[in-house]
Design an enzyme around this catalytic site. Structure first.
Site, short mmCIF file in Angstrom:
data_model
loop_
_atom_site.label_atom_id
_atom_site.label_comp_id
_atom_site.label_asym_id
_atom_site.label_seq_id
_atom_site.Cartn_x
_atom_site.Cartn_y
_atom_site.Cartn_z
N LYS A 1 1.00 -1.10 0.03
CA LYS A 1 0.19 -0.01 -0.01
C LYS A 1 0.98 1.21 0.19
O LYS A 1 0.59 2.19 -0.88
CB LYS A 1 -0.89 -0.14 1.26
CG LYS A 1 -1.77 1.37 1.49
CD LYS A 1 -2.51 1.38 2.54
CE LYS A 1 -1.83 1.88 3.82
NZ LYS A 1 -1.68 3.10 4.16
N ASN A 2 1.87 1.24 0.98
CA ASN A 2 2.36 2.54 0.99
C ASN A 2 3.70 2.70 0.13
O ASN A 2 3.99 4.07 -0.29
CB ASN A 2 3.27 2.60 2.26
CG ASN A 2 2.42 2.79 3.48
OD1 ASN A 2 1.36 2.85 3.35
ND2 ASN A 2 2.82 2.44 4.93
N CYS B 1 -5.07 7.70 9.39
CA CYS B 1 -5.68 7.17 10.77
C CYS B 1 -5.22 8.05 11.85
O CYS B 1 -4.05 8.93 11.89
CB CYS B 1 -4.58 6.02 10.89
SG CYS B 1 -5.19 4.75 9.91
N ARG C 1 -0.02 14.43 13.48
CA ARG C 1 0.13 14.26 11.77
C ARG C 1 0.27 15.55 11.19
O ARG C 1 -0.74 15.87 10.32
CB ARG C 1 -0.71 13.19 11.09
CG ARG C 1 -0.66 11.72 12.09
CD ARG C 1 -1.36 10.84 11.18
NE ARG C 1 -0.51 10.05 10.29
CZ ARG C 1 -0.68 9.00 9.59
NH1 ARG C 1 -1.95 8.54 9.59
NH2 ARG C 1 0.35 8.69 8.61
N ILE D 1 1.57 18.63 8.60
CA ILE D 1 2.19 18.66 7.50
C ILE D 1 3.09 19.97 7.27
O ILE D 1 3.48 20.16 6.12
CB ILE D 1 1.36 18.63 6.14
CG1 ILE D 1 0.28 19.76 6.26
CG2 ILE D 1 0.52 17.21 6.24
CD1 ILE D 1 -0.55 19.93 4.89
N ASP D 2 3.67 20.44 8.46
CA ASP D 2 4.64 21.47 8.25
C ASP D 2 5.92 21.30 7.47
O ASP D 2 6.35 22.13 6.85
CB ASP D 2 5.12 21.95 9.61
CG ASP D 2 5.55 20.88 10.50
OD1 ASP D 2 5.10 19.63 10.42
OD2 ASP D 2 6.78 20.98 11.17
N ASP E 1 4.44 1.02 12.23
CA ASP E 1 2.97 0.44 11.91
C ASP E 1 2.72 -1.07 12.42
O ASP E 1 1.59 -1.54 12.75
CB ASP E 1 3.07 0.23 10.34
CG ASP E 1 2.80 1.59 9.61
OD1 ASP E 1 2.43 2.54 10.24
OD2 ASP E 1 2.69 1.71 8.42
N ARG F 1 -8.82 -0.43 4.47
CA ARG F 1 -8.17 0.58 3.92
C ARG F 1 -6.80 -0.06 3.45
O ARG F 1 -6.26 0.62 2.53
CB ARG F 1 -7.81 1.60 5.11
CG ARG F 1 -8.93 2.47 5.28
CD ARG F 1 -8.85 3.49 6.15
NE ARG F 1 -7.90 4.48 5.51
CZ ARG F 1 -7.31 5.53 6.04
NH1 ARG F 1 -7.83 5.97 7.07
NH2 ARG F 1 -6.34 6.28 5.37
C1 UD1 Z 1 4.11 6.90 6.52
C2 UD1 Z 1 3.28 5.80 6.17
C3 UD1 Z 1 2.54 5.27 7.72
C4 UD1 Z 1 3.93 5.05 8.62
C5 UD1 Z 1 4.88 6.34 8.88
C6 UD1 Z 1 5.93 6.24 9.55
C7 UD1 Z 1 2.39 5.97 4.00
C8 UD1 Z 1 1.03 5.97 3.32
N1 UD1 Z 1 2.27 5.93 5.42
O1 UD1 Z 1 3.17 7.99 6.97
O2 UD1 Z 1 2.05 4.07 7.48
O3 UD1 Z 1 3.63 4.91 10.03
O4 UD1 Z 1 5.09 6.65 7.44
O5 UD1 Z 1 6.95 5.30 9.06
O6 UD1 Z 1 3.43 5.66 3.53
N2 UD1 Z 1 5.65 14.85 10.91
C9 UD1 Z 1 5.79 16.18 11.26
N3 UD1 Z 1 5.72 17.05 10.20
C10 UD1 Z 1 5.49 16.61 8.79
C11 UD1 Z 1 5.43 15.58 8.63
C12 UD1 Z 1 5.30 14.48 9.78
O7 UD1 Z 1 5.89 16.32 12.29
O8 UD1 Z 1 5.13 17.58 8.12
C13 UD1 Z 1 5.80 13.85 12.00
C14 UD1 Z 1 4.42 12.96 12.05
O9 UD1 Z 1 3.53 13.65 12.92
C15 UD1 Z 1 5.06 11.69 12.81
C16 UD1 Z 1 6.62 11.64 12.18
O10 UD1 Z 1 6.84 12.90 11.67
O11 UD1 Z 1 5.10 11.92 14.18
C17 UD1 Z 1 6.48 10.49 11.14
O12 UD1 Z 1 5.54 10.99 10.00
P1 UD1 Z 1 5.47 10.68 8.54
O13 UD1 Z 1 7.14 9.82 8.43
O14 UD1 Z 1 5.43 11.58 7.49
O15 UD1 Z 1 4.43 9.57 8.02
P2 UD1 Z 1 3.72 9.54 7.12
O16 UD1 Z 1 4.34 9.83 5.59
O17 UD1 Z 1 2.36 10.25 7.21
#
Ligand code: UD1
Length: 419
Positions: free
Chosen positions: A25-26, A119, A124, A126-127, A308, A400
């Protein structure tokens, strides 16, 4: 499967048989987003038939992209793609909707998209995605859950991610491919999904150096050429069944696994739990006596143990001969499993970012509720080690990411059904 909302699982004495591991999926979600960087037809093989892929198809269709998913083959035609606003009603259904931002900006230099969902496993934010884009000359505004981004042109930049976010790394790579000049991303994520995305982009004609390291150098190339992609197996689904085997006497095969490189970290943990794993050419052979060894574990960024699989690991450790602990280092609020496991008589204490798990648990089947994808799958696995029957409700979360967890469990002899 929309009307089927719960799964009933009976306690299992032995697991025997084989499970075909679905496509990742990812990996497929960012690759679907990357198809927007070209104008043509791409075929993705071994695509999982799951809800998140359906939603990503709907998002692409909003941009006049044609998609067809049939028998694990996904065809994406971007020849008539054209700019549209992506409504938050759709983007909220999926965390990965935010991955469209980079490719949309690369193609149309503007984007208006709803905030992503996904989830509930922490804040989470997106900064990092947005900060990186701003460094690439993008003007970003957020108003009432709608992101508006504009750029005269994407400008290559040097940016250090303050955390190696998987999604932000993917987004910024895709934007950088369409930028003018060279982008250097430092502190980039190194997860297998990033490597697969980079290799796919390379086959489309992108210029990327440092693949697999935390420093990526991307030379903007403008429009790319459409390419086909054969998806890798889902390392999290495979890991779910590897860990499951620790808790129940097992003699099973996981098929569709050609290369164990991306699974090494999970195999190491499964071995510590008492699972014996042997790699054959196209499958893994897995044996265990169902006697889990207690230990202390920690999640982390790749190549450490994946966050995960943390809910499944906690669940399996309830069967250990002593007390264990699991420390979560990636998400700040990912112990949702603990409240539901308590309904099955599990004794787990949380202190800060560590869960302390009391072993030798005598678990009793009950009704529990899935609240996110991985926690939901872990609850189904919990059903195997609970006395009697366990019912997991709200299984749309599980759908999902798992094609058919009931089918998979049935194929190793578990009495599991949709109810
Ligand atoms: C992806 C995976 C998810 C997995 C995660 C960590 C997909 C679709 N999902 O999620 O299954 O659990 O990687 O391996 O691939 N963060 C920030 N700012 C940001 C982005 C992230 O602070 O702009 C923080 C998040 O809150 C979290 C950490 O970074 O604490 C990891 O998040 P991230 O690696 O971005 O996870 P996803 O890409 O959402």
């Amino acid at each position: 499967m929309d009307c089927l909302k719960a799964i009933s699982v009976k306690e299992a004495a032995l697991l025997k048989g084989s499970i075909e591991i679905q496509g990742s999926k990812n990996t497929v979600l960012p690759i679907m987003a990357a198809t927007l960087l070209s104008s043509g037809i791409s075929v993705i093989y071994n695509c999982p038939m799951i809800e998140d892929v359906q939603v990503m198809c709907q998002l692409l269709e909003c941009l006049h992209v044609k998609t067809r998913l049939e028998d694990h083959v996904l065809t994406i035609d971007t020849r008539n793609a054209s700019y549209e606003v992506l409504p938050d009603t759709l983007t909220k259904k999926l965390r990965s909707s935010v991955l469209l931002l980079g490719p949309i900006l690369a193609r149309w230099q503007k984007a208006e998209i709803g905030m992503p969902g996904g989830c509930a496993i922490g804040q989470r934010p997106i900064d990092i995605h947005l900060e990186g884009l701003m460094r690439m000359n993008v003007d970003v505004r957020v108003h009432k859950d709608i992101l508006t981004c504009e750029t005269f042109y994407l400008q290559g930049t040097e940016y250090h991610l303050h955390f190696p976010s998987v999604g932000a790394t993917e987004n910024l790579i895709m934007a950088a491919v369409g930028a003018k000049g060279r982008t250097i991303l430092r502190g980039a994520a190194k997860e297998p999904e990033i490597i697969e995305l980079c290799n796919y982009l390379l086959s489309m004609g992108a210029l990327i150096e440092g693949v697999g390291t935390d420093v990526l150098i991307i030379k903007g190339t403008g429009e790319l050429t459409s390419c086909d992609y054969c998806n890798v197996y889902d390392r999290i689904v495979a890991g779910t069944y590897l860990l499951m085997a620790a808790a129940v006497p097992s003699d099973i095969k996981l098929t569709g696994i050609e290369d164990i490189h991306y699974l090494k970290n999970v195999i190491q943990v499964a071995s510590k739990l008492g699972v014996n794993v042997i790699k054959f050419e196209h499958y893994l052979s897995i044996q265990s006596l169902g006697k889990v060894l207690a230990n202390d574990f920690k999640t982390g960024i790749y190549p450490e143990f994946p966050t995960d699989l943390q809910p499944v690991l906690i669940t399996v450790l309830l069967k250990a001969g002593g007390n264990s602990s699991v420390t979560e280092t990636v998400f700040e609020n990912r112990f949702g499993i603990v409240k539901e496991l308590a309904k099955l008589d599990a004794k787990i204490d949380i202190k800060g970012q560590t869960a302390f798990i009391k072993g030798n648990a005598r678990l009793q089947g009950h009704t529990v509720k899935a609240a996110d994808l991985r926690q939901g799958a872990a609850l189904v696995i919990a059903g195997l080690i609970c006395k009697g029957y366990t019912t997991v409700t709200d299984i749309s979360y599980i759908e999902r990411g798992y094609e058919d967890i009931v089918r998979d469990l049935q194929s190793v002899g578990v009495e599991a059904t949709y109810v």
